[in-house]
Design an enzyme around this catalytic site. Structure first.
Site, short mmCIF file in Angstrom:
data_model
loop_
_atom_site.label_atom_id
_atom_site.label_comp_id
_atom_site.label_asym_id
_atom_site.label_seq_id
_atom_site.Cartn_x
_atom_site.Cartn_y
_atom_site.Cartn_z
N SER A 1 -19.62 8.58 9.90
CA SER A 1 -20.11 7.79 8.66
C SER A 1 -21.10 8.76 7.93
O SER A 1 -22.16 8.98 8.56
CB SER A 1 -20.70 6.58 8.75
OG SER A 1 -21.53 5.94 7.88
N HIS B 1 -15.93 8.64 6.61
CA HIS B 1 -16.39 7.22 5.94
C HIS B 1 -17.66 7.28 4.92
O HIS B 1 -18.43 7.79 5.15
CB HIS B 1 -16.50 6.34 7.33
CG HIS B 1 -16.88 5.02 6.86
ND1 HIS B 1 -15.84 4.22 6.59
CD2 HIS B 1 -17.89 4.01 6.48
CE1 HIS B 1 -16.00 3.02 6.19
NE2 HIS B 1 -17.58 3.02 6.04
N ASP C 1 -19.82 5.25 2.62
CA ASP C 1 -20.62 3.91 2.40
C ASP C 1 -21.39 3.91 0.93
O ASP C 1 -22.38 4.57 0.88
CB ASP C 1 -21.55 3.46 3.67
CG ASP C 1 -20.75 3.07 4.74
OD1 ASP C 1 -19.98 2.31 4.73
OD2 ASP C 1 -21.40 3.57 5.93
N MET D 1 -23.40 1.67 -1.72
CA MET D 1 -24.17 0.68 -1.77
C MET D 1 -24.87 0.41 -2.98
O MET D 1 -25.52 1.45 -3.75
CB MET D 1 -25.27 0.63 -0.51
CG MET D 1 -24.40 0.84 0.88
SD MET D 1 -26.09 0.75 1.93
CE MET D 1 -24.96 1.27 3.62
N HIS E 1 -16.04 3.09 1.17
CA HIS E 1 -16.28 1.50 1.40
C HIS E 1 -17.25 1.29 0.49
O HIS E 1 -18.43 1.41 0.42
CB HIS E 1 -16.79 1.20 2.87
CG HIS E 1 -17.30 0.13 3.63
ND1 HIS E 1 -18.19 -0.30 4.41
CD2 HIS E 1 -16.83 -1.29 2.77
CE1 HIS E 1 -18.42 -1.41 4.37
NE2 HIS E 1 -17.68 -1.96 3.57
N MET F 1 -19.67 -1.34 -0.96
CA MET F 1 -20.52 -2.54 -0.55
C MET F 1 -21.36 -2.77 -1.93
O MET F 1 -22.48 -2.63 -2.12
CB MET F 1 -21.57 -2.22 0.53
CG MET F 1 -20.54 -2.13 1.81
SD MET F 1 -21.75 -1.70 3.10
CE MET F 1 -21.53 -0.13 3.07
N MET G 1 -16.78 -5.47 9.66
CA MET G 1 -18.12 -5.12 9.77
C MET G 1 -18.74 -5.70 11.29
O MET G 1 -18.62 -7.05 11.48
CB MET G 1 -18.97 -5.67 8.66
CG MET G 1 -18.98 -4.80 7.24
SD MET G 1 -18.85 -3.12 7.57
CE MET G 1 -20.70 -3.08 7.83
N ASP H 1 -16.75 -0.97 11.87
CA ASP H 1 -17.96 -0.33 11.52
C ASP H 1 -19.40 -1.03 12.03
O ASP H 1 -19.61 -2.19 11.33
CB ASP H 1 -18.00 0.05 9.76
CG ASP H 1 -19.18 0.61 9.56
OD1 ASP H 1 -20.25 1.07 10.10
OD2 ASP H 1 -19.34 0.91 8.23
#
Length: 221
Positions: free
Chosen positions: A11, A36, A38, A40, A69, A71, A140, A178
């Protein structure tokens, strides 16, 4: 189509942001094939990370599969941007999509593999209808928004139940997990049926990146 294999997906959120290219090179040299990412927005989760511009820069310097991913709220407004940035897998949250089937269909139309994610308190029943249409389900195992959280133990039962759902429907769907994955939790998570194991601090935390990755990887082979 994604290969249904068991692997560690480092990540990027836990990497050294002053030298991302070097950290990505190090996990690649250690054997990683999936990275990965993330994303946000400070609304869907209480933190802000990075967006398409950073992903585009990453894409120019690596051949790793970019597992993005989202979010974020209103993900439908940004699907093309993440495709153009180089995302190979694009995962959206069931909690953020009013019309999930339409969102998943659009991701696939744009040429990306499509994933759906569930927060810890979200039941699997909410993805039962979309399951045949997604390439990946991301469980999650911490509340999203911050790295370094402790693994929520009830996630094991959730992963096990999802694995059975996928098997019963004879689907090729990948299970990704994750949150809180480390040397103490990784075996049980893998044994519950997970394929992609997202690890942040456990890979990048003490800067012994190659050693950390290989040690984690040895526990799932």
């Amino acid at each position: 189509m994604l290969k249904k294999e068991i692997l560690i997906a480092p990540s990027l959120l836990s990497a050294n942001f002053s030298n991302l290219e070097k950290d990505i090179e190090r996990v690649s040299a250690a054997g990683a094939t999936v990275l990965h990412l993330d994303v946000m927005d400070g609304h869907f989760v209480p933190n802000i990370s990075f967006g398409p511009t950073v992903i585009k820069a990453i894409n120019t310097s690596t051949n790793l599969i970019l597992d993005t991913h989202l979010m974020i709220e209103n993900p439908d407004n940004y699907l093309e941007q993440f495709r153009d940035a180089g995302s190979d897998i694009l995962t959206v949250h069931v909690e953020a999509c009013a019309h999930l089937n339409r969102t998943i269909s659009k991701i696939k139309e744009l040429g990306m593999s499509a994933g759906v994610s569930l927060n810890p308190a979200t039941p699997l029943t909410l993805i039962e209808e979309i399951l045949p249409f997604v390439d990946l389900v991301l469980i999650m195992s911490v509340n999203p928004g911050f790295g370094g959280q402790k693994f929520i133990q009830t996630s094991i039962e959730k992963i096990t139940n999802l694995s059975k759902m996928i098997s019963d429907k004879n689907l090729p769907t990948i299970i990704e997990v994750d949150g809180g994955i480390d040397l103490n939790t990784i075996k049980n998570i893998k044994n519950a049926g997970a394929h992609y194991l997202v690890a942040g601090n456990a890979v990048f935390g003490n800067r012994n990146i190659e050693q950390n990755y290989k040690q984690l990887n040895s526990l799932i082979k």
